[in-house]
Design a protein around this motif. Structure first.
Motif, PDB file in Angstrom:
ATOM      1  N   UNK A 239       0.834  -1.204   0.000  1.00  0.00           N
ATOM      2  CA  UNK A 239       0.000   0.000   0.000  1.00  0.00           C
ATOM      3  C   UNK A 239       0.870   1.255   0.000  1.00  0.00           C
ATOM      4  N   UNK A 240       1.939   1.236   0.809  1.00  0.00           N
ATOM      5  CA  UNK A 240       2.857   2.371   0.841  1.00  0.00           C
ATOM      6  C   UNK A 240       3.490   2.595  -0.531  1.00  0.00           C
ATOM      7  N   UNK A 241       3.922   1.504  -1.174  1.00  0.00           N
ATOM      8  CA  UNK A 241       4.553   1.611  -2.493  1.00  0.00           C
ATOM      9  C   UNK A 241       3.565   2.150  -3.520  1.00  0.00           C
ATOM     10  N   UNK A 242       2.346   1.641  -3.502  1.00  0.00           N
ATOM     11  CA  UNK A 242       1.314   2.117  -4.428  1.00  0.00           C
ATOM     12  C   UNK A 242       1.052   3.605  -4.225  1.00  0.00           C
ATOM     13  N   UNK A 243       0.981   4.040  -2.972  1.00  0.00           N
ATOM     14  CA  UNK A 243       0.742   5.452  -2.666  1.00  0.00           C
ATOM     15  C   UNK A 243       1.906   6.330  -3.123  1.00  0.00           C
ATOM     16  N   UNK A 244       3.138   5.882  -2.857  1.00  0.00           N
ATOM     17  CA  UNK A 244       4.322   6.661  -3.249  1.00  0.00           C
ATOM     18  C   UNK A 244       4.454   6.765  -4.764  1.00  0.00           C
ATOM     19  N   UNK A 272      14.561  11.259  -5.939  1.00  0.00           N
ATOM     20  CA  UNK A 272      15.569  10.728  -5.023  1.00  0.00           C
ATOM     21  C   UNK A 272      14.964  10.438  -3.652  1.00  0.00           C
ATOM     22  N   UNK A 273      14.101  11.333  -3.178  1.00  0.00           N
ATOM     23  CA  UNK A 273      13.413  11.102  -1.905  1.00  0.00           C
ATOM     24  C   UNK A 273      12.503   9.871  -2.018  1.00  0.00           C
ATOM     25  N   UNK A 274      11.819   9.745  -3.155  1.00  0.00           N
ATOM     26  CA  UNK A 274      10.983   8.572  -3.412  1.00  0.00           C
ATOM     27  C   UNK A 274      11.821   7.302  -3.307  1.00  0.00           C
ATOM     28  N   UNK A 275      13.003   7.299  -3.953  1.00  0.00           N
ATOM     29  CA  UNK A 275      13.891   6.141  -3.918  1.00  0.00           C
ATOM     30  C   UNK A 275      14.323   5.819  -2.490  1.00  0.00           C
ATOM     31  N   UNK A 276      14.698   6.837  -1.731  1.00  0.00           N
ATOM     32  CA  UNK A 276      15.147   6.625  -0.360  1.00  0.00           C
ATOM     33  C   UNK A 276      14.044   6.019   0.507  1.00  0.00           C
ATOM     34  N   UNK A 277      12.831   6.547   0.373  1.00  0.00           N
ATOM     35  CA  UNK A 277      11.713   6.036   1.186  1.00  0.00           C
ATOM     36  C   UNK A 277      11.425   4.583   0.839  1.00  0.00           C
ATOM     37  N   UNK A 278      11.453   4.249  -0.456  1.00  0.00           N
ATOM     38  CA  UNK A 278      11.211   2.871  -0.885  1.00  0.00           C
ATOM     39  C   UNK A 278      12.286   1.940  -0.328  1.00  0.00           C
ATOM     40  N   UNK A 279      13.550   2.360  -0.403  1.00  0.00           N
ATOM     41  CA  UNK A 279      14.643   1.530   0.094  1.00  0.00           C
ATOM     42  C   UNK A 279      14.565   1.350   1.612  1.00  0.00           C
ATOM     43  N   UNK A 280      14.282   2.439   2.320  1.00  0.00           N
ATOM     44  CA  UNK A 280      14.150   2.350   3.776  1.00  0.00           C
ATOM     45  C   UNK A 280      12.958   1.463   4.145  1.00  0.00           C
ATOM     46  N   UNK A 281      11.854   1.636   3.424  1.00  0.00           N
ATOM     47  CA  UNK A 281      10.671   0.808   3.674  1.00  0.00           C
ATOM     48  C   UNK A 281      10.952  -0.666   3.428  1.00  0.00           C
ATOM     49  N   UNK A 287      13.457  -6.521   7.885  1.00  0.00           N
ATOM     50  CA  UNK A 287      13.872  -6.717   9.278  1.00  0.00           C
ATOM     51  C   UNK A 287      12.691  -7.127  10.155  1.00  0.00           C
ATOM     52  N   UNK A 288      11.556  -6.444   9.965  1.00  0.00           N
ATOM     53  CA  UNK A 288      10.365  -6.749  10.768  1.00  0.00           C
ATOM     54  C   UNK A 288       9.931  -8.203  10.588  1.00  0.00           C
ATOM     55  N   UNK A 289       9.887  -8.645   9.324  1.00  0.00           N
ATOM     56  CA  UNK A 289       9.460 -10.014   9.049  1.00  0.00           C
ATOM     57  C   UNK A 289      10.559 -11.011   9.427  1.00  0.00           C
ATOM     58  N   UNK A 290      11.813 -10.663   9.072  1.00  0.00           N
ATOM     59  CA  UNK A 290      12.920 -11.580   9.319  1.00  0.00           C
ATOM     60  C   UNK A 290      13.172 -11.861  10.783  1.00  0.00           C
ATOM     61  N   UNK A 291      12.834 -10.918  11.657  1.00  0.00           N
ATOM     62  CA  UNK A 291      13.091 -11.102  13.088  1.00  0.00           C
ATOM     63  C   UNK A 291      11.828 -11.479  13.874  1.00  0.00           C
ATOM     64  N   UNK A 292      10.695 -11.553  13.196  1.00  0.00           N
ATOM     65  CA  UNK A 292       9.441 -11.880  13.884  1.00  0.00           C
ATOM     66  C   UNK A 292       9.483 -13.296  14.439  1.00  0.00           C
ATOM     67  N   UNK A 293       9.207 -13.432  15.717  1.00  0.00           N
ATOM     68  CA  UNK A 293       9.145 -14.743  16.347  1.00  0.00           C
ATOM     69  C   UNK A 293      10.485 -15.373  16.651  1.00  0.00           C
ATOM     70  N   UNK A 294      11.593 -14.663  16.407  1.00  0.00           N
ATOM     71  CA  UNK A 294      12.923 -15.251  16.588  1.00  0.00           C
ATOM     72  C   UNK A 294      13.221 -15.597  18.045  1.00  0.00           C
ATOM     73  N   UNK A 295      12.684 -14.838  18.967  1.00  0.00           N
ATOM     74  CA  UNK A 295      13.014 -15.038  20.380  1.00  0.00           C
ATOM     75  C   UNK A 295      11.912 -15.803  21.136  1.00  0.00           C
ATOM     76  N   UNK A 296      11.023 -16.407  20.364  1.00  0.00           N
ATOM     77  CA  UNK A 296       9.963 -17.192  20.996  1.00  0.00           C
ATOM     78  C   UNK A 296      10.519 -18.535  21.457  1.00  0.00           C
ATOM     79  N   UNK A 297      10.160 -18.938  22.640  1.00  0.00           N
ATOM     80  CA  UNK A 297      10.640 -20.215  23.177  1.00  0.00           C
ATOM     81  C   UNK A 297      10.031 -21.373  22.400  1.00  0.00           C
ATOM     82  N   UNK A 298      10.859 -22.347  22.019  1.00  0.00           N
ATOM     83  CA  UNK A 298      10.383 -23.488  21.238  1.00  0.00           C
ATOM     84  C   UNK A 298      10.069 -24.663  22.148  1.00  0.00           C
TER      85      UNK A 298
END
Length: 364
Positions: A239-244, A272-281, A287-298
């Motif tokens: 949604x953010x990408x579509x809006x930008x 350039x600002x558009x590019x930066x926001x997309x890259x940061x996003x 990171x949000x997805x890659x680290x989700x649940x990593x510290x949950x006890x198995x």
């Protein structure tokens, strides 16, 4: 300015490629499913480190030579673009070559060690998890489309004041460098392409929303958190990408209608600002997805493991499963979604809009 853009992209690309082995699911290593008890295998950990370090050193060396060459030869902008693009492609090619190398080594180790062969294979489903899904509703993706329709209407009203040569392509400095003769079609090429891209984002969001939520029997809570995070953040990111993109294309269209609306500095700054926001996003999403649940006890269950679906993954990248109704599934290498190549609807959603865009660009 061109150098700044390409350095930003190269640095971001290198950082993402270096991080990928540590952002994918814990039980998948280089596209190979690994039983819970062997996830921390020392050999697998060394494969990940060697992959990341190889890309790191090659990327640093490439950037250093790139900067030294520019400083010494002071090349023209076209050569800066050419070599900058070559470095990006080189990093991608290197990462893929290393991936296939370590994918083969991981598969070999799994077979030699006979991981999971004595376990009962189980598939797990949670019927209540859909109620926790936070993907965005379809009508939010319609809002940018309404802006595009208004942009087309405004272009029609202002048609008489449009220049006889319509910008068709913009360079790295944000200034138009290719033009087409004015006619009712050429003046609306940009908003038409924008509208098709918005349809693409809507289609992907709805298809991923209907895809299956796969949980791990060995680590149920962590997989639940990751799956929900993947769905939530990918929906927000689309949604953010579509809006930008809507904002960027609208800006370019308005500067075409009203010549001299902004200066050259703004023309460069906005993309350039558009590019930066997309890259940061993209980085935040990964990171949000890659680290989700990593510290949950198995709490692994003795004698059972997740169903091994390696046979449905060609080289750990291409998913082909006629028995899976999902159009999109979570990537095995990388963060995000990939197509179920056995489901023809996925081809229609992805390639249909792209073919139309290419036809529009060709006809224009």
């Amino acid at each position: 300015m061109t150098l700044m853009i390409f350095l930003t992209i190269i640095l971001f690309l290198a950082a993402i490629e270096i991080s990928i082995p540590f952002l994918v699911k814990r039980d998948v290593v280089f596209g190979v499913s690994i039983p819970e008890g062997h996830i921390k295998d020392a050999k697998l950990a060394s494969y990940k480190r060697r992959y990341s370090l190889s890309i790191f050193f090659i990327s640093v060396a490439s950037i250093a030579f790139y900067l030294l060459w520019i400083n010494h030869d002071n090349p023209v902008e076209e050569l800066i673009v050419l070599y900058g693009t070559a470095i990006q492609l080189g990093i991608i090619f290197l990462s893929m070559a290393l991936y296939f190398y370590f994918h083969a080594k991981t598969m070999k180790r799994k077979k030699e060690q006979k991981w999971g062969e004595n376990f009962k294979k189980v598939k797990m489903a949670d019927l209540a998890i859909r109620s926790q899904d936070e993907m965005l509703p379809w009508y939010l993706f319609v809002l940018p489309m309404a802006v595009t329709v208004g942009l087309i209407a405004y272009t029609a009203v202002q048609y008489r004041i449009l220049p006889e040569q319509i910008p068709f392509h913009w360079g790295a400095d944000g200034m138009p460098d290719s033009f087409k003769a004015k006619n009712p079609f050429s003046v609306n090429v940009l908003p038409i392409i924008l509208f098709i891209m918005q349809l693409l984002f809507l289609g992907i969001n709805e298809a991923t929303k209907r895809s299956g939520i796969k949980l791990s029997v060995a680590n149920t809570e962590a997989s639940r958190i990751r799956q929900l995070a993947l769905r939530k953040y990918s929906s927000w990111f689309m949604f953010m990408t579509s809006t930008l993109i809507t904002m960027l294309f609208s800006f370019l269209q308005l500067t075409t209608i009203h010549e001299g609306l902004v200066g050259s500095v703004v023309m460069f700054a906005v993309p350039f600002i558009f590019l930066l926001i997309i890259l940061i996003g993209t980085a935040v999403f990964a990171i949000k997805v890659g680290t989700a649940g990593e510290h949950t006890e198995t709490h692994p269950v003795e004698g059972i493991s997740d169903f091994d679906d390696d046979l449905y993954w060609r080289a750990g990248i291409f998913y082909f499963n006629k028995n899976d109704p999902s159009i999109f599934v979570e990537k095995r290498f990388g963060v995000g979604w990939t197509i179920n190549l056995a489901n023809p609807i996925g081809y229609l959603i992805i390639f249909g809009p792209l073919v139309i865009i290419f036809l529009i660009a060709f006809l224009a």
